[in-house]
Enzyme design. Structure first.
Site, PDB file in Angstrom:
ATOM      1  N   TYR B 133       0.844  -1.193   0.000  1.00  0.00           N
ATOM      2  CA  TYR B 133       0.000   0.000   0.000  1.00  0.00           C
ATOM      3  C   TYR B 133       0.875   1.236   0.000  1.00  0.00           C
ATOM      4  O   TYR B 133       1.985   1.242   0.546  1.00  0.00           O
ATOM      5  CB  TYR B 133      -0.874   0.044   1.260  1.00  0.00           C
ATOM      6  CG  TYR B 133      -2.035  -0.914   1.255  1.00  0.00           C
ATOM      7  CD1 TYR B 133      -3.274  -0.526   0.766  1.00  0.00           C
ATOM      8  CD2 TYR B 133      -1.887  -2.203   1.749  1.00  0.00           C
ATOM      9  CE1 TYR B 133      -4.346  -1.408   0.781  1.00  0.00           C
ATOM     10  CE2 TYR B 133      -2.958  -3.088   1.767  1.00  0.00           C
ATOM     11  CZ  TYR B 133      -4.176  -2.681   1.282  1.00  0.00           C
ATOM     12  OH  TYR B 133      -5.233  -3.558   1.295  1.00  0.00           O
ATOM     13  N   TYR B 172      -0.397  -9.872   0.664  1.00  0.00           N
ATOM     14  CA  TYR B 172       0.639  -9.229   1.482  1.00  0.00           C
ATOM     15  C   TYR B 172       0.695  -9.808   2.886  1.00  0.00           C
ATOM     16  O   TYR B 172      -0.291 -10.330   3.395  1.00  0.00           O
ATOM     17  CB  TYR B 172       0.446  -7.708   1.515  1.00  0.00           C
ATOM     18  CG  TYR B 172      -0.852  -7.197   2.110  1.00  0.00           C
ATOM     19  CD1 TYR B 172      -1.004  -7.052   3.485  1.00  0.00           C
ATOM     20  CD2 TYR B 172      -1.911  -6.799   1.286  1.00  0.00           C
ATOM     21  CE1 TYR B 172      -2.183  -6.543   4.019  1.00  0.00           C
ATOM     22  CE2 TYR B 172      -3.090  -6.300   1.816  1.00  0.00           C
ATOM     23  CZ  TYR B 172      -3.217  -6.171   3.185  1.00  0.00           C
ATOM     24  OH  TYR B 172      -4.374  -5.678   3.720  1.00  0.00           O
ATOM     25  N   ARG B 182      -2.413 -12.059   3.905  1.00  0.00           N
ATOM     26  CA  ARG B 182      -3.783 -11.775   3.486  1.00  0.00           C
ATOM     27  C   ARG B 182      -3.984 -12.214   2.043  1.00  0.00           C
ATOM     28  O   ARG B 182      -3.145 -11.924   1.183  1.00  0.00           O
ATOM     29  CB  ARG B 182      -4.076 -10.259   3.524  1.00  0.00           C
ATOM     30  CG  ARG B 182      -4.073  -9.535   4.857  1.00  0.00           C
ATOM     31  CD  ARG B 182      -5.198  -9.894   5.810  1.00  0.00           C
ATOM     32  NE  ARG B 182      -6.445 -10.370   5.257  1.00  0.00           N
ATOM     33  CZ  ARG B 182      -7.456  -9.616   4.819  1.00  0.00           C
ATOM     34  NH1 ARG B 182      -7.375  -8.301   4.850  1.00  0.00           N
ATOM     35  NH2 ARG B 182      -8.575 -10.147   4.359  1.00  0.00           N
ATOM     36  N   HIS B 185      -7.019  -8.729  -2.137  1.00  0.00           N
ATOM     37  CA  HIS B 185      -8.366  -8.170  -1.945  1.00  0.00           C
ATOM     38  C   HIS B 185      -8.380  -6.696  -2.301  1.00  0.00           C
ATOM     39  O   HIS B 185      -7.350  -6.032  -2.331  1.00  0.00           O
ATOM     40  CB  HIS B 185      -8.823  -8.345  -0.484  1.00  0.00           C
ATOM     41  CG  HIS B 185      -7.903  -7.665   0.490  1.00  0.00           C
ATOM     42  ND1 HIS B 185      -6.777  -8.290   1.000  1.00  0.00           N
ATOM     43  CD2 HIS B 185      -7.905  -6.416   1.018  1.00  0.00           C
ATOM     44  CE1 HIS B 185      -6.144  -7.452   1.801  1.00  0.00           C
ATOM     45  NE2 HIS B 185      -6.792  -6.305   1.829  1.00  0.00           N
ATOM     46  N   HIS B 187     -10.471  -3.237  -0.962  1.00  0.00           N
ATOM     47  CA  HIS B 187     -11.390  -2.681   0.034  1.00  0.00           C
ATOM     48  C   HIS B 187     -12.450  -1.845  -0.668  1.00  0.00           C
ATOM     49  O   HIS B 187     -12.122  -1.011  -1.522  1.00  0.00           O
ATOM     50  CB  HIS B 187     -10.627  -1.778   1.014  1.00  0.00           C
ATOM     51  CG  HIS B 187      -9.618  -2.511   1.836  1.00  0.00           C
ATOM     52  ND1 HIS B 187      -9.890  -3.000   3.094  1.00  0.00           N
ATOM     53  CD2 HIS B 187      -8.332  -2.838   1.583  1.00  0.00           C
ATOM     54  CE1 HIS B 187      -8.806  -3.595   3.571  1.00  0.00           C
ATOM     55  NE2 HIS B 187      -7.847  -3.505   2.680  1.00  0.00           N
TER      56      HIS B 187
HETATM   57 FE   LIG Z   1      -5.964  -4.577   2.769  1.00  0.00          FE
END
Ligand SMILES: [Fe+2]
Lengths: 203, 267
Positions: B133, B172, B182, B185, B187
């Site tokens: 991110y 990640y 994770r 995905h 959000h």
């Molecule tokens: Fe996330």
């Protein structure tokens, strides 16, 4: 295509996670009314976890009527023009778990949804107290939570409001904001613990 | 260079096997209650200890059941004054093309009765193709892509439709437990016709091998409900020599009551 005879099952929620900070907050998000506006009140407080520690990665949304109890229908929250009241605000908590909004105290909404000032004759018919609707999101919080903030200024309705009067004193305190010495309105949210906020499930 | 700045509750010491055992036990308990007649759980459990940071962040009292009030049956309005059409294209934010698999993510926003929700706001954010991110708290030592921010918005059309052009995010690591990952995905943040329908969720990709391991995905204890967060690959959404395509419809919770705008109001 959806089958009209069966309602489709809802999409489940998931946590907002830790990385919303570059996506959800927007400039002017907490300011439903510009802070320098003479009508503006500061609504602020902390979000706490079950240990009583402040939560630095929560984000709150509020949605409310204006001072006359009129429900806004105007878009423009994401690019505020400085005078249209859209009724919507978003504030992330800072490193100290603190949030704040600049807004107005909503007026009572008449049962027809029309504003009590323009609606006229049924303005006094409702026993319900006005409130600010709140949605809470946080890292570690698996789904959104709904609560309400009842405000100083309409105390006479607090003793007749069916929801407020259904709560015991301790629970009522968790959804009722207090007026600070500087005129600001203070309201804390506790996700867990002895002062846990009353959260809502809608029927 | 990756110093741990996340707080202690995230610095999980448990193993994946321990987490997987806990998930399995909680899912088995749900299946048992289902057999005893409990209705399907449409939403995740807020109390789901395998997701460690939820332990101190879930209410312990039952929620108070209420009839929504007028304000809660209405929703903030958003429109094209709020969102530019360019904001649904996450690949044109910078001077160059982001790295990764270009893809269309498209679907419809529906209310609890299956009716389209028009002119409403959808926001999304995601990691880049390497699983990183742009957020300053992301410490994963994967490369930042100078051509990808990973945040977008759109307003639904007259059919409740939405469409984003982006790249497929990478999986990640995170610090829930040792060697935790994770599943990939995106959000999503979505408004409905009532504030009660407000939803923030995550969309996943079909066939991800990380599904059974992930405490966030599995906090939805009902397998059919989990499945509703998984997009479908849709060849009809792909574009030749350009982009893959995934379809994902979002269905909001129903509420028996709907706010009807008062007639003959003062505007
Ligand atoms: Fe996330």
């Amino acid at each position: 295509m959806s089958n009209p005879s069966t309602s489709p099952a809802p999409t489940p929620g998931q946590t907002v996670g830790p990385f919303f900070g570059y996506a959800l907050p927007f400039e002017g998000g907490p300011d439903l009314v510009p802070p320098h506006n003479p009508k503006a009140v500061r609504l602020h407080g902390y979000v706490f976890d079950g240990n009583g520690d402040p939560i630095p990665d929560a984000i709150l949304e509020i949605w409310q009527a204006d001072q006359d109890g009129r429900i806004p229908r105007e878009p423009g929250s994401l690019h505020r023009d400085g005078h249209t009241f859209t009724g919507f605000g978003r504030s992330e908590t800072d490193a100290a778990g603190h949030y704040q909004f600049s807004t107005v105290i909503p007026g009572p909404i008449s049962s027809t949804g029309a504003s009590s000032s323009s609606g006229g004759n049924d303005a006094g018919a409702d026993s319900k107290a006005p409130f600010i609707a709140v949605a809470v999101f946080s890292r570690g919080l698996i789904n959104k939570l709904h609560t309400r903030i009842y405000l100083p200024g309409h105390e006479e309705l607090h003793v007749t409001d069916p929801f407020l009067t259904s709560l015991d004193e301790e629970d009522r305190a968790t959804v009722t904001a207090t007026r600070g010495g500087d005129g600001s309105i203070r309201h804390d949210i506790h996700l867990q613990g002895p002062q846990e906020t009353v959260f809502l499930a809608f029927d | 260079m990756t110093t741990e700045t996340t707080n202690l509750s995230d610095r999980g010491e448990g193993s994946q096997a321990e987490i997987s055992d806990e998930i399995e036990t909680l899912h088995a308990g749900y299946q048992q209650r289902r057999q005893q007649g409990e209705p399907p759980a449409q939403q995740p459990s807020l109390d789901f200890p395998p997701y460690r940071s939820s332990i101190l962040r879930h209410p312990t009292k039952n929620p108070r059941h209420v009839d929504p009030e007028t304000i809660e049956l209405a929703s903030p309005a958003f429109g094209h004054t709020d969102v530019s059409v360019l904001e649904s294209n996450l690949t044109i934010v910078h001077n160059g093309e982001p790295l990764g698999e270009r893809m269309v993510v498209s679907g419809r926003l529906l209310d609890g009765e299956g009716r389209p929700v028009r002119n409403q706001l959808i926001e999304l954010w995601q990691a880049n193709s390497a699983g990183r991110y742009i957020h300053k708290r992301d410490q994963h030592p994967a490369p930042i892509d100078p051509n990808f921010t990973g945040a977008g918005r759109c307003i639904t059309d007259d059919d409740g439709g939405y469409s984003f052009l982006t790249i497929k995010p990478g999986a990640y690591p995170w610090k829930n437990h040792r060697n935790a990952w994770r599943p990939a995905h995106i959000h999503f943040s979505v408004f409905g016709t009532a504030f009660t329908q407000r939803i923030v969720t995550q969309m996943y990709f079909p066939g991800d091998p990380l599904f059974p391991l992930d405490p966030i995905y599995n906090s939805i204890v009902d397998p059919d409900a989990r499945e509703r967060l998984v997009a479908k690959f849709d060849h009809s959404l792909t574009s030749p020599e350009w982009a893959l395509g995934y379809r994902w419809d979002i269905v909001l919770t129903g509420s028996k009551a709907t706010w009807v705008e008062p007639e003959g109001d003062d505007e």
